[in-house]
Design an enzyme around this catalytic site. Structure first.
Site, short mmCIF file in Angstrom:
data_model
loop_
_atom_site.label_atom_id
_atom_site.label_comp_id
_atom_site.label_asym_id
_atom_site.label_seq_id
_atom_site.Cartn_x
_atom_site.Cartn_y
_atom_site.Cartn_z
N ARG A 56 0.85 -1.15 -0.03
CA ARG A 56 0.03 -0.06 -0.10
C ARG A 56 0.88 1.12 0.05
O ARG A 56 1.71 1.40 0.85
CB ARG A 56 -0.79 0.07 1.20
N HIS B 103 -2.65 11.09 0.66
CA HIS B 103 -2.30 10.84 1.82
C HIS B 103 -1.45 12.21 2.57
O HIS B 103 -0.07 12.30 2.55
CB HIS B 103 -1.29 9.62 2.06
N GLU C 194 -7.40 8.72 6.35
CA GLU C 194 -7.47 9.11 7.48
C GLU C 194 -8.12 10.88 7.46
O GLU C 194 -7.56 11.76 7.99
CB GLU C 194 -6.39 9.11 8.50
N ASN D 264 -7.58 2.16 9.67
CA ASN D 264 -6.06 2.06 10.32
C ASN D 264 -6.24 2.28 11.99
O ASN D 264 -7.11 2.91 12.37
CB ASN D 264 -5.49 3.40 9.83
N TYR E 46 -3.90 2.21 15.79
CA TYR E 46 -2.66 1.95 16.42
C TYR E 46 -2.86 1.89 18.13
O TYR E 46 -1.98 1.06 18.64
CB TYR E 46 -1.73 3.43 16.31
N GLU F 85 -3.51 0.04 8.17
CA GLU F 85 -2.29 0.43 9.01
C GLU F 85 -2.33 -0.10 10.44
O GLU F 85 -3.67 0.06 11.13
CB GLU F 85 -2.08 1.95 8.94
C1 GBH Z 1 -1.04 7.14 10.74
O1 GBH Z 1 -1.82 7.97 11.42
C2 GBH Z 1 -0.58 7.85 9.37
O2 GBH Z 1 -1.34 7.48 8.43
C3 GBH Z 1 0.91 7.56 9.22
O3 GBH Z 1 1.11 8.27 7.95
C4 GBH Z 1 1.74 7.76 10.06
O4 GBH Z 1 3.07 7.73 9.67
C5 GBH Z 1 1.38 6.77 10.96
O5 GBH Z 1 0.19 6.92 11.49
C6 GBH Z 1 2.19 6.82 12.40
O6 GBH Z 1 1.97 7.90 13.20
O7 GBH Z 1 2.17 14.66 16.21
O8 GBH Z 1 0.33 16.01 17.52
O9 GBH Z 1 0.21 15.67 15.29
C7 GBH Z 1 -2.26 7.35 12.86
C8 GBH Z 1 -2.94 8.64 13.46
C9 GBH Z 1 -2.58 10.84 13.63
C10 GBH Z 1 -1.53 9.44 15.13
C11 GBH Z 1 -1.54 11.85 14.01
C12 GBH Z 1 -0.58 10.35 15.66
C13 GBH Z 1 -0.05 12.71 15.71
C14 GBH Z 1 -0.39 13.48 16.67
N1 GBH Z 1 -2.02 9.59 13.77
N2 GBH Z 1 -0.98 11.61 15.34
S1 GBH Z 1 0.58 15.00 16.49
#
Ligand code: GBH
Length: 507
Positions: free
Chosen positions: A81, A126, A171, A313, A315, A381
């Site tokens: 992807r 993205h 997202e 996605n 985490y 993800e």
């Molecule tokens: C994913 O988002 C993204 O799709 C991907 O690009 C990214 O590399 C991956 O997560 C790992 O982070 O730093 O205060 O802006 C997951 C949701 C949204 C969680 C943004 C982390 C950061 C908060 N993410 N968030 S901030």
């Protein structure tokens, strides 16, 4: 011990890894590529990203895509992807001028993947919006619906003969609530109570228009499938009190339901709880009407049903309690949820927003089925961050992946949920947005100090390769895990005590 049948993935289940254009490609101004909002922000306000990092070179995949393909082949993944850089294909964002070198780059990548039996899955957007479209107000301007549809058409025309799985957006919640809610992701707009909802609306409409364009003009020939990648966050009620339970549920609707309800629910439109809450708050705040714009019957009908499967996605999870400490009209205030770390026994990562909670990952699948019925689900993800200090010995990533996949298998085997694919984020360490290169999610280690950006496999990459080749959770690595790392064992204990169930991790 868990029986083998429970640790085996069903026939046809697909494994992949993910990346995104701005995070890996580099070549930011090469061979006709136009400027996008991440180029602009990192160049004009370098301090917005940790250590003033930017994606000018990143993993240099613009030049090293053949290495990427070799790594994918070595892992044995079924699919890759990746995302298309809009401004590499349409330098000004508009479809009047197509950059032939941009088309050639993605043709080479796609053909290289297919030649090795790896299925390309393409994300159209993205987060790297062409800067000229931002000058129009970006996603806050509904005119982008047409411009996005033009871009989608160029992608279908040029790559749709070989790309059969498409994701319109990655997202939308992040694009709307974070990028426009003052968190600092490009374009770093601060309109947390108004702009965020305009952005959400434009994205939903753009997605629907691209979906219908595909059905009408491409589907019969290309026979591909489309979805939107929606971000899930596990809101866990802090206590069993009705208030905490209700607010966690409301938050799921505010985050996931904002985009999923209009597409996947039978009635369409935004979730009722969201419409009601924003209307009520807006009235209290003296707004003449709700800050959440009305979609209207035409769009509700047009958006409903515009995805061929659920793409999610996810985490992490956090505890949810009512009443955030905000008064400014905002998504957070409307949602009414405050996140807290108190009393969490879940294994922590080095990253402030990321904890391990595999059980909530499993609960997500059950929630999705309850909410939207029996649908095919692809995890687009999932991954674990570290700061690079452990280099290739990334045992925590293995533990995390293993435990999450155990829960995914339970959802498949016990709950009979139709999960057909899993995407590990990410193929390799890359530009982690506001964290720059300080946060690593890769199965491959990338040396960003070295101009040639060498990539070397981590333990987690070996684990994933083993898992893919056997199509079941590898035992070998578990034993190695217990034996080798004391710190690791301590964290596993925490994890088990939180989940309150015995697992074979306790040996
Ligand atoms: C994913 O988002 C993204 O799709 C991907 O690009 C990214 O590399 C991956 O997560 C790992 O982070 O730093 O205060 O802006 C997951 C949701 C949204 C969680 C943004 C982390 C950061 C908060 N993410 N968030 S901030």
């Amino acid at each position: 011990m868990v029986g083998t049948e429970k640790t085996t993935f069903p026939t046809g289940f697909k494994f992949g890894v993910g990346t995104a254009s701005y995070q890996i490609e580099g070549g930011w101004n090469e061979e006709g590529k136009g400027e996008n909002i991440w180029d602009r922000m990192t160049h004009s306000k370098p301090d917005t990203v940790e250590k003033r990092h930017n994606g000018d070179v990143a993993c240099d995949s613009y030049h090293k895509y053949k290495d990427d393909i070799k790594m994918l082949e070595d892992l044995g993944v079924d699919f890759y992807r990746f995302s298309f850089s809009w401004s590499r294909i349409l330098p000004t964002g508009f479809a009047n001028k197509i950059n032939p070198d941009g088309i050639r780059y993605y043709n080479n990548l796609i053909d290289g993947l297919i030649a090795r039996g790896i299925e390309p899955m393409g994300t159209m957007f993205h987060w790297d919006l062409p800067q000229p479209l931002q000058e129009l107000g970006g996603w806050q301007n509904e005119a982008l619906v047409d411009y996005f549809t033009d871009y989608a058409k160029v992608l279908f025309e040029n790559f749709g003969d070989r790309v059969k799985t498409w994701f319109t957006f990655n997202e939308p919640w992040v694009i709307a609530a974070l990028s426009h809610g003052g968190v600092g992701l490009a374009p770093a707009t601060h309109s947390p109570g108004v702009g965020v909802y305009l952005v959400g609306q434009t994205i939903l409409k753009s997605h629907a228009r691209a979906y219908h364009l595909y059905q009408e003009s491409f589907k019969s020939k290309q026979e591909g499938r489309l979805s939107m990648v929606i971000h899930w966050f596990g809101y866990v009620p802090k206590t069993d009190s009705p208030e905490d339970v209700a607010v966690a549920e409301k938050a799921k609707q505010f985050k996931f339901g904002w985009f999923a309800h209009p597409i996947f629910s039978a009635e369409g439109d935004y979730p009722k709880v969201m419409k009601d809450a924003i209307a009520k708050k807006s009235a209290e705040q003296g707004f003449p009407r709700s800050r959440l714009p009305v979609l209207g019957k035409y769009w509700v009908d047009l958006i409903r049903g515009t995805a061929d499967f659920i793409a999610v996605n996810t985490y992490t999870s956090l505890l949810a309690v009512p009443n955030p400490d905000t008064t400014e009209p905002s998504w957070v205030n409307d949602c009414g949820v405050k996140l807290t770390n108190d009393g969490l026994g879940w294994p922590e990562s080095v990253c402030f927003w990321h904890k391990e909670n595999a059980v909530e990952f499993g609960n997500m699948f059950r929630w999705l089925r309850n909410e939207y019925g029996d649908r095919e689900i692809i995890v687009t993800e999932n991954g674990w961050p570290e700061d690079g200090s452990s280099k290739h010995e990334d045992w925590e990533r293995i533990r995390y992946t293993h435990r999450y996949l155990e829960e995914l298998l339970t959802a498949i085997h016990r709950d009979k949920i139709n999960i057909t694919g899993y995407t590990h984020w990410s193929l390799m360490d890359n530009f982690e947005w506001l964290q720059g290169y300080t946060m690593r999610f890769g199965l491959y280690y990338v040396d960003f100090e070295d101009p040639s950006r060498p990539r070397t496999i981590k333990k987690s990459g070996e684990y994933y390769r083993e898992l893919i080749s056997k199509r079941r959770l590898p035992e070998k690595f578990n034993e190695e895990l217990f034996a080798s790392d004391k710190k690791f064992a301590k964290r596993i204990n925490l994890c088990v005590s939180t989940h309150g169930k015995e697992t074979f991790f306790l040996s």
